[in-house]
Motif scaffolding. Structure first.
Motif, short mmCIF file in Angstrom:
data_model
loop_
_atom_site.label_atom_id
_atom_site.label_comp_id
_atom_site.label_asym_id
_atom_site.label_seq_id
_atom_site.Cartn_x
_atom_site.Cartn_y
_atom_site.Cartn_z
N VAL A 187 19.63 21.94 18.88
CA VAL A 187 20.18 20.91 17.99
C VAL A 187 19.65 19.53 18.37
N ALA A 188 19.62 19.23 19.66
CA ALA A 188 19.12 17.93 20.11
C ALA A 188 17.65 17.75 19.73
N CYS A 189 16.86 18.79 19.93
CA CYS A 189 15.44 18.70 19.56
C CYS A 189 15.27 18.50 18.05
N CYS A 190 16.10 19.19 17.26
CA CYS A 190 16.02 19.02 15.81
C CYS A 190 16.37 17.59 15.40
N ASN A 191 17.26 16.95 16.14
CA ASN A 191 17.67 15.59 15.80
C ASN A 191 16.77 14.51 16.37
N TRP A 192 16.32 14.69 17.62
CA TRP A 192 15.63 13.60 18.29
C TRP A 192 14.19 13.90 18.70
N ALA A 193 13.73 15.11 18.49
CA ALA A 193 12.33 15.43 18.81
C ALA A 193 11.68 16.04 17.57
N ARG A 194 11.79 15.31 16.49
CA ARG A 194 11.31 15.84 15.20
C ARG A 194 9.82 16.08 15.21
N HIS A 212 5.88 20.48 14.70
CA HIS A 212 4.52 20.89 15.07
C HIS A 212 4.26 22.30 14.54
N ARG A 213 3.18 22.44 13.78
CA ARG A 213 2.84 23.74 13.19
C ARG A 213 2.17 24.64 14.22
N ILE A 214 2.46 25.92 14.09
CA ILE A 214 1.87 26.94 14.96
C ILE A 214 0.62 27.47 14.25
N HIS A 240 2.42 27.88 7.97
CA HIS A 240 3.54 27.01 7.64
C HIS A 240 4.70 27.20 8.62
N ILE A 241 4.46 27.93 9.66
CA ILE A 241 5.48 28.17 10.68
C ILE A 241 5.41 27.04 11.70
N ASN A 242 6.59 26.46 11.98
CA ASN A 242 6.62 25.37 12.96
C ASN A 242 7.53 25.74 14.13
#
Length: 114
Positions: free
Chosen positions: A49-56, A61-63, A67-69
């Motif tokens: 959750v923290a990464c989704c909010n603050w490490a966008r 970053h795409r793999i 279209h997979i990130n």
């Protein structure tokens, strides 16, 4: 047998099980599995959750060329980790908890017959 006598008999049976050393051991084993895994899973979930909010930038970053990130991979790993923990718990319970629980259940049934 009247209701009061049944309740008293059941209460004595529950007390006998509660006071058994196996019951204390069962609770100890259960807590020793559940608490660390709960903390681990919650830390993993909160990191997601923290990464989704603050490490966008990192999460988007795409793999490869798809279209997979990273966020999608982390989200899928949340489900995977849930099933892995559930499987580990099932295995643990079968080996370490169920034998004690079966013995306590037998003790309860014996006490109820008295």
């Amino acid at each position: 047998m009247d209701d009061q006598a049944v309740r008293e008999r059941d209460a004595r049976a529950y007390e006998a099980v509660y006071e058994a050393a196996d019951f204390t051991e069962l609770r100890r084993r259960y807590k020793n599995f559940v608490v660390p895994w709960t903390i681990t899973f919650m830390a993993w979930y909160l990191a997601y959750v923290a990464c989704c909010n603050w490490a966008r930038g990192f999460m988007s970053h795409r793999i490869g060329d798809s279209h997979i990130n990273v966020a999608l991979i982390f989200g899928l790993l949340q489900f995977v980790s849930t099933f892995v923990i559930a499987a580990l718990y099932g295995r643990f319970a079968n080996r370490k908890l169920d034998p004690l629980a079966h013995g306590l259940n037998a003790k309860y049934k014996r006490e109820r017959r008295r």
